[in-house]
Design an enzyme around this catalytic site. Structure first.
Site, short mmCIF file in Angstrom:
data_model
loop_
_atom_site.label_atom_id
_atom_site.label_comp_id
_atom_site.label_asym_id
_atom_site.label_seq_id
_atom_site.Cartn_x
_atom_site.Cartn_y
_atom_site.Cartn_z
N HIS A 72 56.70 37.86 1.00
CA HIS A 72 56.66 35.92 1.20
C HIS A 72 56.72 36.14 -0.32
CE1 HIS A 72 56.74 33.85 5.16
NE2 HIS A 72 57.35 34.97 4.69
N TYR A 201 51.14 25.53 5.73
CA TYR A 201 49.49 25.02 6.19
C TYR A 201 49.62 23.41 6.03
CZ TYR A 201 47.61 29.92 5.50
OH TYR A 201 47.06 31.39 5.36
N PRO A 293 39.79 32.01 9.61
CA PRO A 293 41.30 32.79 9.59
C PRO A 293 42.06 31.80 8.13
CG PRO A 293 40.97 32.32 11.77
CD PRO A 293 39.77 31.78 10.97
N LYS A 297 42.50 36.40 5.46
CA LYS A 297 41.10 37.50 4.72
C LYS A 297 40.84 38.97 5.02
CE LYS A 297 42.56 36.19 0.74
NZ LYS A 297 43.25 36.77 0.39
N TYR A 385 44.94 34.20 -2.48
CA TYR A 385 45.73 34.24 -1.45
C TYR A 385 46.65 35.66 -1.93
CZ TYR A 385 48.66 33.06 2.43
OH TYR A 385 48.66 32.98 3.60
C1 LIG Z 1 43.42 35.30 15.64
C2 LIG Z 1 42.60 35.62 14.57
C3 LIG Z 1 43.84 35.18 13.20
C4 LIG Z 1 43.00 36.75 12.05
N1 LIG Z 1 44.12 36.34 11.46
C5 LIG Z 1 43.62 37.03 9.89
C6 LIG Z 1 45.03 36.83 9.12
O1 LIG Z 1 46.26 36.42 9.31
N2 LIG Z 1 44.59 37.81 7.74
C7 LIG Z 1 43.91 38.62 8.45
O2 LIG Z 1 43.41 39.50 7.44
N3 LIG Z 1 42.72 38.93 9.21
C8 LIG Z 1 43.34 37.98 10.12
N4 LIG Z 1 41.98 38.03 11.17
C9 LIG Z 1 41.12 38.76 11.53
C10 LIG Z 1 41.23 40.51 11.49
O3 LIG Z 1 42.25 40.47 12.51
C11 LIG Z 1 39.99 41.36 11.22
O4 LIG Z 1 39.38 40.98 9.96
C12 LIG Z 1 40.34 43.19 11.68
O5 LIG Z 1 40.83 42.78 12.58
C13 LIG Z 1 39.20 44.05 11.47
O6 LIG Z 1 39.38 45.09 11.59
P1 LIG Z 1 38.47 46.04 11.41
O7 LIG Z 1 38.58 47.15 11.80
O8 LIG Z 1 37.29 45.47 10.46
O9 LIG Z 1 37.75 45.18 13.34
P2 LIG Z 1 38.31 44.95 14.91
O10 LIG Z 1 40.38 45.20 14.38
O11 LIG Z 1 37.61 44.40 15.86
O12 LIG Z 1 38.11 46.97 15.08
C14 LIG Z 1 37.65 47.51 15.19
C15 LIG Z 1 37.14 48.30 16.89
O13 LIG Z 1 35.84 48.70 17.53
C16 LIG Z 1 36.39 48.80 18.35
N5 LIG Z 1 35.24 48.66 19.07
C17 LIG Z 1 34.04 47.70 19.71
N6 LIG Z 1 32.78 48.52 19.64
C18 LIG Z 1 33.24 49.51 19.79
C19 LIG Z 1 32.54 50.89 20.15
N7 LIG Z 1 31.02 50.77 20.93
N8 LIG Z 1 32.40 52.13 20.65
C20 LIG Z 1 34.01 52.69 20.26
N9 LIG Z 1 34.61 51.63 19.49
C21 LIG Z 1 34.63 50.07 19.56
C22 LIG Z 1 36.92 47.78 19.20
O14 LIG Z 1 38.01 47.87 20.43
C23 LIG Z 1 38.01 48.28 17.70
O15 LIG Z 1 39.29 48.39 18.21
C24 LIG Z 1 42.95 37.24 12.33
C25 LIG Z 1 41.38 37.58 13.16
C26 LIG Z 1 42.05 37.06 14.50
C27 LIG Z 1 40.82 36.68 16.07
#
Ligand SMILES: Cc1cc2nc3c(=O)[nH]c(=O)nc-3n(C[C@H](O)[C@H](O)[C@H](O)COP(=O)(O)OP(=O)(O)OC[C@H]3O[C@@H](n4cnc5c(N)ncnc54)[C@H](O)[C@@H]3O)c2cc1C
Length: 391
Positions: A72, A201, A293, A297, A385
């Site tokens: 995009h 948006y 969200p 980011k 962005y």
């Molecule tokens: C509805 C929604 C929409 C979003 N939209 C956007 C967007 O458009 N753009 C954007 O950049 N971000 C967006 N985000 C945020 C983005 O999804 C998160 O920031 C991203 O998932 C972070 O990645 P992470 O690997 O740090 O954490 P997570 O994806 O949360 O991964 C953590 C992992 O650790 C595992 N875990 C947890 N506890 C334990 C444990 N005790 N032992 C072993 N494993 C464990 C979990 O199961 C998970 O698989 C959105 C989030 C949501 C909820």
């Protein structure tokens, strides 16, 4: 069991870190609480910054992203029933965002990990961290009814906001910065072609709405709602009616509707802990920070953290150079706070706050008009962005 880096969590942060380390010849073991099916189906983010795409492609896990991702070059701000296009690429020297579901990134990274024969253990339980201040920390866990201990040189806490790694840091060590917003997002995924080629948006008297997409056949839509809203109070017909009302324009635009295949309510929060390191534990991604969200980011910030961490670990394992690890927290926090500000700014500009009076509404509209009409203001939105190269 021994390895060089123990990684807790197989979200984008943990999986990408494992991959970037493997490219440098560094061994790791990834421990994930959920099943492979669960993490591959978890619908969340979908907007990838230019730098995130470039990193995934450079790291050899971007083939499908390049084939299937939707590039995009702009987005729309819609208010008072009128759309205003922000030309992201024109304002940022050709940079763009790519729409590609987080679960697709996760699938690609899991496939790469397993193809390379890397250790990735799903459905582990009772993960606990030990000896973080010593030279050989340990991660203990249960799997298939047996207890295990993983000895490693470093632990990466990539286990998201509700994980155990941040909690393993002694009380009083971390500073916590937090803001809860008095609203949430009700999000749906619908089997219908997007009604617009770009994200919309939308600021509306009744609250914010977002029109997004995951593919040419899947539309992602969000509505601002009360933080304590029950999903059962939102039958499909009510969701579509509210979306039609908020997204309506003066002329011609219609919202395509289709079967809703997923819906949920997400609270809105800003959260940061400092520092991102305790002894030999490094926090990355949502385990250390959460953004609302609106700025798209969270996933991108998780990727930015692990890029810094993998480089720092690479330097340490290559020749014992601790400088990258020592600088990790400060380096990442500079971007974390830039992104926190941008996400808060977008959220404040586009949402209705309980208790807002007409003065607040006038300020928001004035800000929206300024961003849509001034090249300088639009550039501020655009460069944040698509993702700042340097912070
Ligand atoms: C509805 C929604 C929409 C979003 N939209 C956007 C967007 O458009 N753009 C954007 O950049 N971000 C967006 N985000 C945020 C983005 O999804 C998160 O920031 C991203 O998932 C972070 O990645 P992470 O690997 O740090 O954490 P997570 O994806 O949360 O991964 C953590 C992992 O650790 C595992 N875990 C947890 N506890 C334990 C444990 N005790 N032992 C072993 N494993 C464990 C979990 O199961 C998970 O698989 C959105 C989030 C949501 C909820």
């Amino acid at each position: 069991m021994d390895t060089q880096v123990g990684i807790v969590g197989a979200g984008p942060a943990g999986l990408l870190l494992a991959h970037l380390l493997r490219l440098q010849g560094i061994e790791s073991v990834v421990l994930e609480a959920r099943s492979r099916e669960y993490v591959e189906a978890r619908v969340r983010a979908g907007v990838l910054e230019q730098g995130t795409v470039d990193l995934l492609v450079e790291a050899g896990v971007g083939d499908r992203l390049r084939r299937e991702g939707l590039v995009h070059h702009g987005l729309e701000l819609r208010f008072d029933g009128q759309g205003h296009r922000i030309d992201l690429s024109d304002l940022t020297g050709g940079r763009a965002i790519t729409v590609y579901g987080q679960q697709e990134v996760v699938k690609d990274l899991i496939a790469a990990r397993l193809d390379a024969g890397g250790e990735l253990l799903f459905e582990v339980e009772d993960v606990t961290l030990h000896d973080l201040e010593g030279e050989e920390p340990a991660v203990r866990f249960r799997r298939d009814g047996a207890d295990h201990e993983l000895r490693c040189a470093f632990v990466a806490g990539c286990d998201g906001f509700h994980g155990v790694c941040r909690e393993a840091i002694p009380a009083g060590t971390l500073s916590v910065f937090e803001r809860e917003y008095p609203f949430a997002w009700l999000g749906i995924l619908a089997e219908v072609a997007p009604s617009s080629e770009e994200l919309i948006y939308c600021y509306h008297e009744r609250g914010f709405a977002l029109h997004s997409m995951r593919s040419p056949r899947l539309t992602r839509l969000y509505l601002q709602c009360a933080p304590d809203e029950e999903i059962d109070a939102w039958p499909d017909a009510r969701i579509w009616e509210e979306l039609r009302t908020r997204l309506a324009t003066g002329g011609g635009w219609t919202l395509g509707e289709g079967p809703i295949v997923e819906k949920g309510i997400t609270p809105m929060r800003s959260f940061v802990v400092e520092p991102l390191r305790h002894g030999r534990l490094f926090l990355a991604g949502d385990s250390a920070h959460i953004v609302p969200p609106t700025g798209a980011k969270g996933l991108n910030l998780a990727v930015a953290d692990v890029r810094v961490l993998s480089d720092a670990l690479g330097r340490w394992f290559a020749g014992g150079d601790p400088s990258g690890l020592d600088a990790y927290s400060d380096t990442c926090l500079r971007r974390v706070w830039r992104v926190q500000h941008f996400s808060w700014w977008m959220t404040s500009m586009l949402h209705r706050f309980p208790g807002d009076d007409p003065f607040d509404g006038r300020l928001q509209r004035s800000q929206l008009r300024y961003v849509s009409s001034s090249r300088a203001a639009a550039t501020t939105l655009a460069e944040n962005y698509v993702g700042l190269e340097l912070v």
